[in-house]
Design a protein around this motif. Structure first.
Motif, PDB file in Angstrom:
ATOM      1  N   ALA A  76      65.748  26.313  95.237  1.00 42.10           N
ATOM      2  CA  ALA A  76      64.874  26.132  96.400  1.00 42.10           C
ATOM      3  C   ALA A  76      63.459  26.614  96.085  1.00 42.10           C
ATOM      4  N   ALA A  77      63.349  27.754  95.416  1.00 42.26           N
ATOM      5  CA  ALA A  77      62.036  28.274  95.040  1.00 42.26           C
ATOM      6  C   ALA A  77      61.336  27.333  94.056  1.00 42.26           C
ATOM      7  N   ALA A  78      62.107  26.743  93.139  1.00 43.69           N
ATOM      8  CA  ALA A  78      61.530  25.790  92.181  1.00 43.69           C
ATOM      9  C   ALA A  78      61.055  24.527  92.886  1.00 43.69           C
ATOM     10  N   MET A  79      61.783  24.097  93.904  1.00 39.94           N
ATOM     11  CA  MET A  79      61.353  22.929  94.684  1.00 39.94           C
ATOM     12  C   MET A  79      60.056  23.237  95.441  1.00 39.94           C
ATOM     13  N   GLU A  80      59.935  24.459  95.946  1.00 44.84           N
ATOM     14  CA  GLU A  80      58.685  24.875  96.588  1.00 44.84           C
ATOM     15  C   GLU A  80      57.523  24.794  95.607  1.00 44.84           C
ATOM     16  N   LYS A  81      57.758  25.282  94.390  1.00 41.19           N
ATOM     17  CA  LYS A  81      56.731  25.262  93.349  1.00 41.19           C
ATOM     18  C   LYS A  81      56.365  23.821  92.985  1.00 41.19           C
ATOM     19  N   ALA A  82      57.360  22.954  92.972  1.00 40.07           N
ATOM     20  CA  ALA A  82      57.119  21.538  92.662  1.00 40.07           C
ATOM     21  C   ALA A  82      56.172  20.914  93.676  1.00 40.07           C
ATOM     22  N   VAL A  83      56.438  21.170  94.957  1.00 41.62           N
ATOM     23  CA  VAL A  83      55.613  20.588  96.022  1.00 41.62           C
ATOM     24  C   VAL A  83      54.197  21.161  95.980  1.00 41.62           C
ATOM     25  N   GLU A  84      54.086  22.453  95.773  1.00 46.32           N
ATOM     26  CA  GLU A  84      52.771  23.094  95.688  1.00 46.32           C
ATOM     27  C   GLU A  84      51.942  22.490  94.550  1.00 46.32           C
ATOM     28  N   THR A  85      52.565  22.294  93.392  1.00 50.80           N
ATOM     29  CA  THR A  85      51.867  21.738  92.231  1.00 50.80           C
ATOM     30  C   THR A  85      51.428  20.302  92.486  1.00 50.80           C
ATOM     31  N   ALA A  86      52.302  19.494  93.089  1.00 52.15           N
ATOM     32  CA  ALA A  86      51.984  18.086  93.327  1.00 52.15           C
ATOM     33  C   ALA A  86      50.868  17.934  94.352  1.00 52.15           C
ATOM     34  N   TYR A  87      50.903  18.728  95.421  1.00 54.85           N
ATOM     35  CA  TYR A  87      49.853  18.625  96.435  1.00 54.85           C
ATOM     36  C   TYR A  87      48.484  18.990  95.857  1.00 54.85           C
ATOM     37  N   LYS A  88      48.452  19.947  94.940  1.00 55.98           N
ATOM     38  CA  LYS A  88      47.186  20.347  94.323  1.00 55.98           C
ATOM     39  C   LYS A  88      46.613  19.243  93.445  1.00 55.98           C
ATOM     40  N   ALA A  89      47.471  18.379  92.921  1.00 48.83           N
ATOM     41  CA  ALA A  89      47.020  17.326  92.008  1.00 48.83           C
ATOM     42  C   ALA A  89      46.357  16.163  92.732  1.00 48.83           C
ATOM     43  N   VAL A  90      46.575  16.070  94.039  1.00 49.98           N
ATOM     44  CA  VAL A  90      46.038  14.952  94.822  1.00 49.98           C
ATOM     45  C   VAL A  90      44.869  15.454  95.660  1.00 49.98           C
ATOM     46  N   MET A  91      43.710  14.810  95.501  1.00 50.75           N
ATOM     47  CA  MET A  91      42.511  15.291  96.175  1.00 50.75           C
ATOM     48  C   MET A  91      42.658  15.229  97.690  1.00 50.75           C
ATOM     49  N   LYS A  92      43.176  14.114  98.195  1.00 53.10           N
ATOM     50  CA  LYS A  92      43.362  13.957  99.632  1.00 53.10           C
ATOM     51  C   LYS A  92      44.816  13.571  99.907  1.00 53.10           C
ATOM     52  N   PRO A  93      45.722  14.555  99.932  1.00 48.92           N
ATOM     53  CA  PRO A  93      47.137  14.243 100.165  1.00 48.92           C
ATOM     54  C   PRO A  93      47.341  13.498 101.473  1.00 48.92           C
ATOM     55  N   LYS A  94      48.197  12.496 101.432  1.00 52.74           N
ATOM     56  CA  LYS A  94      48.451  11.673 102.617  1.00 52.74           C
ATOM     57  C   LYS A  94      49.923  11.811 103.002  1.00 52.74           C
ATOM     58  N   GLU A  95      50.170  12.111 104.256  1.00 48.13           N
ATOM     59  CA  GLU A  95      51.549  12.235 104.726  1.00 48.13           C
ATOM     60  C   GLU A  95      52.157  10.850 104.949  1.00 48.13           C
ATOM     61  N   GLY A  96      53.480  10.780 104.827  1.00 47.65           N
ATOM     62  CA  GLY A  96      54.169   9.496 104.907  1.00 47.65           C
ATOM     63  C   GLY A  96      54.382   8.897 103.531  1.00 47.65           C
ATOM     64  N   THR A  97      54.235   9.744 102.498  1.00 48.25           N
ATOM     65  CA  THR A  97      54.346   9.294 101.111  1.00 48.25           C
ATOM     66  C   THR A  97      55.407  10.101 100.376  1.00 48.25           C
ATOM     67  N   ILE A  98      55.469   9.926  99.070  1.00 45.85           N
ATOM     68  CA  ILE A  98      56.380  10.692  98.213  1.00 45.85           C
ATOM     69  C   ILE A  98      56.175  12.195  98.405  1.00 45.85           C
ATOM     70  N   LEU A  99      54.927  12.610  98.677  1.00 48.13           N
ATOM     71  CA  LEU A  99      54.652  14.033  98.880  1.00 48.13           C
ATOM     72  C   LEU A  99      55.400  14.566 100.102  1.00 48.13           C
ATOM     73  N   THR A 100      55.428  13.792 101.162  1.00 45.23           N
ATOM     74  CA  THR A 100      56.112  14.218 102.386  1.00 45.23           C
ATOM     75  C   THR A 100      57.612  14.332 102.161  1.00 45.23           C
ATOM     76  N   VAL A 101      58.193  13.374 101.470  1.00 48.60           N
ATOM     77  CA  VAL A 101      59.626  13.416 101.182  1.00 48.60           C
ATOM     78  C   VAL A 101      59.958  14.647 100.347  1.00 48.60           C
ATOM     79  N   ALA A 102      59.129  14.933  99.339  1.00 51.66           N
ATOM     80  CA  ALA A 102      59.346  16.112  98.497  1.00 51.66           C
ATOM     81  C   ALA A 102      59.193  17.396  99.303  1.00 51.66           C
ATOM     82  N   LYS A 103      58.182  17.445 100.152  1.00 52.90           N
ATOM     83  CA  LYS A 103      57.931  18.651 100.950  1.00 52.90           C
ATOM     84  C   LYS A 103      59.077  18.939 101.906  1.00 52.90           C
TER      85      LYS A 103
END
Length: 554
Positions: free
Chosen positions: A112-139
């Motif tokens: 669970a902690a690793a999944m949190e780290k995954a989401v944090e890293t991915a959101y930082k890579a996207v300048m303007k994160p958009k909800e309703g995408t792969i990021l939302t599913v991961a989060k």
């Protein structure tokens, strides 16, 4: 028996079964793209990204440790990342592996902690994160994992509950992004992530993996600009695809299809059975072959190669010794101050960028997004202190940014060009006397005044921007959405220009593709001149596949 932890051997198996399931579903995921264009590539990009790492993971064997496995997954996916969805997937994997690499055994809390780290890293890579995408599913999957991990009795139940929540989240993505709801699809990147998770759970539950399925993807071609002329090749595009038949093709229909292919090319192979037809043809009009094929069924495994570029391979091989010597000499010479790399998808477009002074062209674009590794290879070959990169496609910008972040010995400036006209305008605006920051500001200003429309055809029925679209329709797609839909190619192109131009417009630039003749492009230019007499209309050969016209208005 209750299983509370997994080791490196099991995580390796889960990663490979996740990759295998994504690969099996990639064509279906491609079809979920909002715009029904023939280059839907989310599934392909995500698959090529994860397979880049899977090839290396599969070679590790069963005796690997967690730290080695984590490093292999992270580095393989980062360098192999293609397209926005592929880059985001690589960042999810990068963050996840950071969270597990220090542990020999992984329980629910660590996962669970690793999944949190995954989401944090991915959101930082996207300048303007958009909800309703792969990021939302991961989060949402991560939030559920953190919620239930403290009370998890075993991993089977833990995985099942996290997956169920991710699946529910995916089903809600159309409510988060109106464009998904209008098109009647869920987010394709989110679906891709779900398939990775589904496959990983299958591996955990005992599904066997065929390790021979994992082979590293070939890099995109990186072309050095030279003055040498190309060999005269009658038919320039090697076009291959498989037709998934709507109904069995009769001998008469098969012959008619072969006759049509003969009329537009040569080197024809058509192999048909009851359900599929495998097609190979050399032609100057790949889009026409694809359009005809779509009348018989849906397409998969589409591949279009530019043979006018491939013929240079022999010259390149013969010159390897010279190139190495030149590289050695270049290493001793002072680096030039500024160099340029651009992505191009057509021999005419490549010539244009060459004339503007670009050092290296990476062949790619809509139908094949270059990977981070392709970018790194190009950067390595440009002997300059500062290198400007023009991705020329919104789906390549993240991979370019990732290559920039991985480069330590040169200053890399990624100019976020979303299409070819923006790349051309940015390159034209470069001033040698100005520094990198000043030039970037000039380029961004130049990009901001360019409007672009791209004319192609629809591969399925849908509805976008209140426009009903049917399979086979011609579409004009602008910077922010659908501009025109119709039956006639040049009519749609003209309507696309009307949606972009106004009384302040000065220049209309037409880049016509591989399936358009110069005469047809000139006729379109005449119609535009009649409609906008105060505008200068330029016609340029682009040679791009799939897109009949790329049109800019400034």
């Amino acid at each position: 028996m209750s299983i509370k932890t997994i080791d490196a051997k099991m995580l390796s198996k889960m990663f490979l079964t996740g990759a295998q399931n994504l690969e099996a579903k990639k064509e279906w995921i491609n079809e979920l793209n909002v715009f029904p264009v023939p280059d839907g590539d989310t599934g392909t990009n995500m698959t090529m990204t994860i397979m880049s790492a899977a090839a290396e993971v599969g070679a590790l064997g069963d005796d690997t440790d967690m730290e080695t496995l984590a490093k292999t997954i992270s580095s393989g996916s980062l360098r192999g990342a293609r397209g926005n969805s592929g880059v985001i997937l690589s960042q999810l994997l990068r963050g996840f592996t950071r969270g597990v690499k220090a542990h020999k055994e992984l329980d629910a809390l660590i996962l669970a902690a690793a999944m949190e780290k995954a989401v944090e890293t991915a959101y930082k890579a996207v300048m303007k994160p958009k909800e309703g995408t792969i990021l939302t599913v991961a989060k949402e999957a991560s939030l559920k994992a953190v919620e239930i991990a403290p009370e998890a009795d075993d991993l089977e139940g833990f995985f099942a509950e996290v997956f169920e929540h991710a699946e529910i989240t995916l089903s809600k993505t159309p409510d988060m992004l109106p464009v998904l709801k209008e098109a009647g699809v869920v987010d394709s990147g989110g679906q891709g992530l779900l398939e990775v998770l589904r496959g990983a759970i299958d591996g955990f539950l005992g599904k066997e993996v065929d390790y021979t399925n994992f082979q590293k993807s070939a890099p995109a071609s990186v072309t050095k600009i030279s003055a040498q002329s190309e060999t005269d090749i009658k038919f320039g595009y090697c076009t291959e695809f498989i037709i998934m038949l709507n109904e069995t093709m009769s001998e008469e229909t098969e012959q008619e299809f072969k006759d049509f292919l003969t009329s537009i090319g040569d080197s024809i192979v058509v192999v048909a059975d009851d359900e599929i037809v495998k097609v190979h043809v050399h032609t100057n009009h790949p889009g026409q072959a694809i359009e005809r094929a779509l009348t018989y069924g849906s397409l998969s495994r589409m591949k279009i190669d530019n043979m006018r570029l491939e013929h240079e391979e022999k010259l390149i091989k013969d010159a390897e010794k010279i190139a190495k010597e030149q590289a050695a000499k270049a290493a001793k010479k002072p680096m030039k101050e500024v160099g340029f790399i651009s992505v191009s998808a057509g021999d005419g477009l490549t010539d244009i960028f060459k004339d503007l002074g670009v050092d290296y062209l990476i062949e790619g674009g809509q139908t094949m997004n270059p990977s981070t590794e392709d970018m790194l290879n190009a950067i390595d070959k440009v002997h300059a202190k500062t290198i400007f990169i023009f991705p020329n496609n919104k789906n390549i910008i993240l991979a370019a940014n990732q290559a920039r972040d991985l480069t330590k010995d040169k200053t890399i400036v990624v100019v976020p060009t979303k299409n070819v006209p923006q790349g051309i305008s940015a390159m034209i605006s470069f001033v040698p006397e100005k520094n990198a920051e000043e030039n970037l500001a000039e380029m961004m200003e130049a990009i901001s005044i360019v409007q672009t429309g791209q004319v192609t055809y629809a591969v399925r029925d849908t509805k976008i921007d209140d426009k009903e679209i049917h399979e086979g329709n011609i579409m004009g797609i602008g910077d922010k959405g659908m501009l025109a839909v119709g039956e006639e190619r040049e009519d749609v192109a003209l309507e696309t220009v009307k949606c972009m131009a106004d009384e302040d417009s000065e220049i209309v630039s037409i880049y016509y593709g591989a399936d358009v003749t110069e005469e047809e492009a000139d006729d379109l230019a005449s119609r535009i001149e009649e409609e906008f007499p105060d505008c200068e209309v330029e016609v340029n050969y682009g040679g791009q596949p799939i897109y009949y016209y790329i049109i800019s208005v400034e």
